[in-house]
Write an enzyme that holds these catalytic residues in place. Structure first.
Site, PDB file in Angstrom:
ATOM      1  N   LYS A 199       0.687  -1.157  -0.397  1.00  0.00           N
ATOM      2  CA  LYS A 199      -0.040   0.326  -0.092  1.00  0.00           C
ATOM      3  C   LYS A 199       1.039   1.459  -0.040  1.00  0.00           C
ATOM      4  O   LYS A 199       0.101   2.742  -0.125  1.00  0.00           O
ATOM      5  CB  LYS A 199      -0.804  -0.457   1.113  1.00  0.00           C
ATOM      6  CG  LYS A 199      -1.997  -0.922   1.057  1.00  0.00           C
ATOM      7  CD  LYS A 199      -3.361  -0.770   1.945  1.00  0.00           C
ATOM      8  CE  LYS A 199      -4.748  -1.375   1.736  1.00  0.00           C
ATOM      9  NZ  LYS A 199      -3.985  -3.046   1.782  1.00  0.00           N
TER      10      LYS A 199
HETATM   11  C1  LIG Z   1      -4.307  -4.358   1.210  1.00  0.00           C
HETATM   12  C2  LIG Z   1      -3.898  -5.260   1.031  1.00  0.00           C
HETATM   13  C3  LIG Z   1      -4.406  -6.721   0.080  1.00  0.00           C
HETATM   14  C4  LIG Z   1      -5.388  -6.648  -0.984  1.00  0.00           C
HETATM   15  O1  LIG Z   1      -4.858  -5.766  -2.253  1.00  0.00           O
HETATM   16  P1  LIG Z   1      -6.974  -5.242  -2.927  1.00  0.00           P
HETATM   17  O2  LIG Z   1      -5.977  -4.341  -3.819  1.00  0.00           O
HETATM   18  O3  LIG Z   1      -7.224  -4.796  -1.748  1.00  0.00           O
HETATM   19  O4  LIG Z   1      -7.580  -5.908  -3.731  1.00  0.00           O
HETATM   20  C5  LIG Z   1      -3.449  -7.752   0.156  1.00  0.00           C
HETATM   21  N1  LIG Z   1      -2.546  -7.753   0.920  1.00  0.00           N
HETATM   22  C6  LIG Z   1      -1.919  -7.053   1.637  1.00  0.00           C
HETATM   23  C7  LIG Z   1      -0.677  -7.755   2.574  1.00  0.00           C
HETATM   24  C8  LIG Z   1      -3.080  -6.098   1.860  1.00  0.00           C
HETATM   25  O5  LIG Z   1      -2.072  -5.330   2.671  1.00  0.00           O
END
Ligand SMILES: *Cc1c(COP(=O)(O)O)cnc(C)c1O
Length: 492
Positions: free
Chosen positions: A130
């Protein structure tokens, strides 16, 4: 570049279209839909060839300038250069080159020409992918707010990764405050320490006595008070934010270019998926002309997306039907970015999109399988967009973490393990399969301990994070008290 809402009445689409900067600070469109470009910018083979030599920051600039046409190029170049540096992505493993920002590692090469490759996306400040988008968002927000001489108070709820990524992206930024709610004593010690150890005066951590849904309900209640929201300049950074999605498009290009030597080579991606934000960016990269073969959505026990890609039925779950798993960032009951893909699938028909997502509200889902009584037959078009899927369980995660440690000598986190498990089921001769690493193992140590009998290694600087002094307040889930707290701290 003009943007339209997935739910705009067709006649209104042209007149209500907006520029990148207009939608940057907002979330949902006024009609309840999500923003998308009126048409995807296209990338030529010659451009792809030229991009092979670029640094990550330069590549980010080249891609973003196609979407953010209303930001002067020199400014955009400065923003991407400041965001994608080896100092920000310094948590690379010892054998990775941090300057690559998203380094690739070949795990396995098959005799049939298949390849399994891991793309590290979690070397930023909070050890999850993220950061890749949120760090850019922080710089874009600061830039846009300074131009308008405006302020923004970000108000959100988190169960872990999003909140910390937002706080590390916004800390110390001029014109921005972050009010982040989390369920008191429900996050892991590591995640709590990451957020609460921030001492920046513009970061407000609020531990809510309750569970995540209580915190989320507080955000909804405050956001529904439009007068309060306007007066206190409340905004969000949730996963439907268009700028976040577009920042994620960049690493698909980077992964493709780093894994290939010419544009006729085939690459697929497997993406650990929850809200469909990450894999939606892969879909957009493909629509722009990046030669992606398959996009494989990997889910955990919460298999809303896997079910759709197997059957054409989209069936959201009640929160009581949502499992708490050892890959918690994928524990979702509905996928908030999925509407962007469905809009495409139904031929960019906003009336149909609106009707289908209205049915999600009234009937808990829709069915595009084409069977008698279904809502349409567009499921037959899914293959054309390259989508596939698979799911994984706790036992699969534990086994995969163990196998990857034994076979390739690295420790992966639980979400990435879901990805590897599903990727292995989708390997094809002559095709490179890139799995996106969405977090580092240190963030989800309990399962690492279970799988390997030892702790995950922590990057430098995280050794004693739990011992740092913490700054947070504890509040009951009471809306009026929350409003008073925000008002007192924004001074507006
Ligand atoms: C947010 C997240 C996801 C999922 O990603 P999306 O964009 O919501 O599909 C998967 N793995 C981790 C570690 C995350 O923080």
């Amino acid at each position: 570049m003009q943007y339209v809402s997935t739910r705009a009445a067709s006649s209104a689409a042209a007149s209500s279209s907006q520029q990148f900067s207009d939608i940057l600070l907002g979330g949902l469109a006024a009609d309840g839909g999500l923003f998308l470009p009126a048409a995807y910018p296209q990338v030529t083979g010659a451009e792809l060839d030229a991009w092979r030599k670029l640094s990550y920051a330069e590549l980010a600039f080249e891609i973003l300038r196609k979407f953010a046409t209303d930001i002067p190029e020199a400014d955009l170049r400065a923003l991407t250069a400041k965001t994608y540096t080896k100092e920000v992505y310094k948590n690379a493993r010892k054998d990775e080159n941090a300057a690559d920002i998203t380094p690739l590692r070949v795990l396995e090469e098959g005799k049939d020409g298949s390849k399994l490759v891991l793309q590290a996306l979690s070397n930023g400040p909070t050890l999850a992918f993220k950061d890749m988008a949120m760090q850019l968002l922080g710089n874009l927000f600061e830039y846009a707010l300074a131009k308008q001489n405006a302020e923004l108070n970000i108000f959100g709820a988190t169960s872990g990764d999003t909140g910390s990524a937002a706080e590390y992206a916004m800390r110390g930024k001029k014109g921005i405050r972050v009010f982040m709610l989390s369920p008191h004593k429900k996050m892991s010690a590591f995640q709590t320490a990451q957020m609460f150890s921030l001492q920046d005066p513009n970061i407000f951590n609020i531990a809510i006595e309750g569970v995540f849904d209580d915190a989320q309900d507080m955000v909804k209640a405050v956001s529904n008070d439009l007068e309060f929201k306007a007066k206190h300049k409340i905004g969000t950074v949730n996963s439907i934010n268009w700028a976040r999605v577009v920042a994620q498009v960049v690493y698909y290009f980077r992964g493709y270019l780093a894994a290939t030597t010419s544009n006729d080579q085939k690459v697929s991606f497997t993406v650990p998926s929850g809200n469909f934000g990450n894999i939606c960016a892969g879909h957009i990269a493909r629509m722009m002309g990046l030669p992606i073969d398959k996009l494989v959505a990997a889910t955990n026990e919460n298999d809303v997306l896997d079910e759709f890609f197997r059957t054409g039925v989209y069936r959201v779950r009640k929160s009581s039907e949502t499992y708490h798993t050892s890959s918690p960032s994928m524990d979702i009951s509905k996928a908030s970015n999925f509407e962007r893909f469905v809009y495409e699938l139904v031929g960019r028909d906003s009336d149909r999109t609106r009707a289908l997502f209205h049915k999600v509200e009234t009937h808990g889902g829709f069915d595009l399988s084409g069977k008698p009584g279904s809502d349409g037959d567009e499921f037959k078009l899914v293959a054309k967009y390259g989508f596939k899927s698979g799911k994984s369980t706790h036992a699969d995660r534990v086994n995969t973490i163990r196998d990857v440690a034994d076979d390739y000598g690295i420790v992966i986190d639980t979400h990435t393990a879901d990805g590897i498990k599903v990727a292995k089921e989708n390997l094809e001769p002559g095709v490179t399969m890139i799995v996106l690493e969405t977090a580092l193992a240190a963030k989800f140590n309990e399962t690492i301990l279970e799988a390997l009998g030892e702790d995950a290694e922590r990057p430098d600087g995280f050794e004693d994070i739990e011992a740092l002094p913490q700054k947070f307040v504890v509040m009951k889930p009471e809306v009026e008290a929350m409003k008073a707290y925000i008002a007192a701290n924004t001074g507006l």
